[in-house]
Scaffold this motif. Structure first.
Motif, mmCIF file in Angstrom:
data_model
loop_
_atom_site.group_PDB
_atom_site.id
_atom_site.type_symbol
_atom_site.label_atom_id
_atom_site.label_comp_id
_atom_site.label_asym_id
_atom_site.label_seq_id
_atom_site.Cartn_x
_atom_site.Cartn_y
_atom_site.Cartn_z
ATOM 1 N N THR A 20 -9.023 -0.907 -7.516
ATOM 2 C CA THR A 20 -8.252 -1.383 -8.667
ATOM 3 C C THR A 20 -6.759 -1.245 -8.388
ATOM 4 O O THR A 20 -5.973 -2.161 -8.672
ATOM 5 N N PHE A 21 -6.357 -0.118 -7.817
ATOM 6 C CA PHE A 21 -4.966 0.118 -7.430
ATOM 7 C C PHE A 21 -4.533 -0.937 -6.413
ATOM 8 O O PHE A 21 -3.485 -1.581 -6.554
ATOM 9 N N GLU A 22 -5.346 -1.149 -5.397
ATOM 10 C CA GLU A 22 -5.056 -2.129 -4.349
ATOM 11 C C GLU A 22 -4.935 -3.530 -4.943
ATOM 12 O O GLU A 22 -4.033 -4.298 -4.571
ATOM 13 N N GLN A 23 -5.813 -3.889 -5.852
ATOM 14 C CA GLN A 23 -5.771 -5.211 -6.484
ATOM 15 C C GLN A 23 -4.480 -5.392 -7.276
ATOM 16 O O GLN A 23 -3.880 -6.471 -7.256
ATOM 17 N N ALA A 24 -4.041 -4.355 -7.961
ATOM 18 C CA ALA A 24 -2.793 -4.440 -8.731
ATOM 19 C C ALA A 24 -1.618 -4.711 -7.792
ATOM 20 O O ALA A 24 -0.759 -5.549 -8.087
ATOM 21 N N GLN A 44 1.344 4.563 10.526
ATOM 22 C CA GLN A 44 1.867 5.175 11.750
ATOM 23 C C GLN A 44 2.464 6.546 11.437
ATOM 24 O O GLN A 44 2.187 7.531 12.132
ATOM 25 N N ILE A 45 3.272 6.607 10.403
ATOM 26 C CA ILE A 45 3.911 7.869 10.023
ATOM 27 C C ILE A 45 2.871 8.897 9.621
ATOM 28 O O ILE A 45 2.938 10.060 10.006
ATOM 29 N N ASN A 46 1.869 8.469 8.850
ATOM 30 C CA ASN A 46 0.831 9.375 8.370
ATOM 31 C C ASN A 46 -0.213 9.711 9.432
ATOM 32 O O ASN A 46 -1.001 10.625 9.250
ATOM 33 N N GLY A 47 -0.229 8.972 10.528
ATOM 34 C CA GLY A 47 -1.179 9.244 11.604
ATOM 35 C C GLY A 47 -2.587 8.786 11.297
ATOM 36 O O GLY A 47 -3.555 9.454 11.674
ATOM 37 N N CYS A 48 -2.728 7.636 10.632
ATOM 38 C CA CYS A 48 -4.049 7.146 10.261
ATOM 39 C C CYS A 48 -4.501 6.034 11.204
ATOM 40 O O CYS A 48 -4.159 4.859 11.019
ATOM 41 N N ALA A 49 -5.270 6.394 12.204
ATOM 42 C CA ALA A 49 -5.747 5.434 13.199
ATOM 43 C C ALA A 49 -6.595 4.345 12.564
ATOM 44 O O ALA A 49 -6.488 3.171 12.938
ATOM 45 N N TYR A 50 -7.447 4.715 11.612
ATOM 46 C CA TYR A 50 -8.318 3.742 10.957
ATOM 47 C C TYR A 50 -7.484 2.632 10.307
ATOM 48 O O TYR A 50 -7.760 1.444 10.479
ATOM 49 N N TRP A 133 -4.716 5.442 0.676
ATOM 50 C CA TRP A 133 -5.787 5.058 1.598
ATOM 51 C C TRP A 133 -5.738 5.920 2.867
ATOM 52 O O TRP A 133 -6.780 6.370 3.355
ATOM 53 N N ASN A 134 -4.537 6.148 3.399
ATOM 54 C CA ASN A 134 -4.393 6.986 4.597
ATOM 55 C C ASN A 134 -4.955 8.376 4.361
ATOM 56 O O ASN A 134 -5.677 8.918 5.208
#
Length: 148
Positions: A20-24, A44-50, A133-134
């Motif tokens: 819902t957040f993403e859709q907004a 990149q900053i958060n280090g989230c490879a996924y 999400w990260n």
């Protein structure tokens, strides 16, 4: 390497809230390429490879050249990005690292040269969405291809 658990199955309510957040954010009118640049730089900053893997693929599907994804971490050093994109990337870095020094007035003013107040909030919401999400992906041990 293994994912800790599939949060989507364990807590569908959390997934629904994030969707819902993403859709907004997605329906705010924010340029799709710009939103992908935000997602990649924040990840990149958060280090989230996924998320880096996912959003680089999304950027390429929008027809952007690989160079724009590969060089994003050094955006200040190359002419590949417009002044508008550079303002957003700088804002992204400050919002991701908000506890370090907040968002300086000079950064706010650079962004406002290109965006209205409403669009400024759209950008901040976009940065917050990808950071959420990260944090989910990193906390649950997600990595590229973990659900294949």
């Amino acid at each position: 390497m293994s994912v800790r658990f599939n949060y989507r199955k364990v807590n569908p309510t959390a997934l629904n809230a994030m969707q819902t957040f993403e859709q907004a954010v997605s329906s705010s009118g924010l340029d799709k390429v710009l939103y992908e640049l935000i997602k990649i730089r924040a990840s990149q900053i958060n280090g989230c490879a996924y998320c880096i893997d996912s959003h680089v693929k999304d950027l390429l599907q929008l027809g952007e050249p690989l160079e724009r994804a590969m060089l994003l971490s050094v955006w200040r050093e190359i002419p590949t990005y417009s002044d508008k994109e550079k303002a957003v990337l700088e804002l992204t870095e400050y919002v991701v690292r908000i506890s370090d020094s907040g968002v300086p007035q000079s950064v706010y003013e650079r962004v406002r040269e290109h965006f209205s107040e409403k669009e400024y909030i759209d950008l901040v919401m976009a940065i917050n969405a990808i950071c959420s999400w990260n944090r989910i992906a990193i906390s649950t041990g997600m990595y590229p291809g973990c659900f294949d």
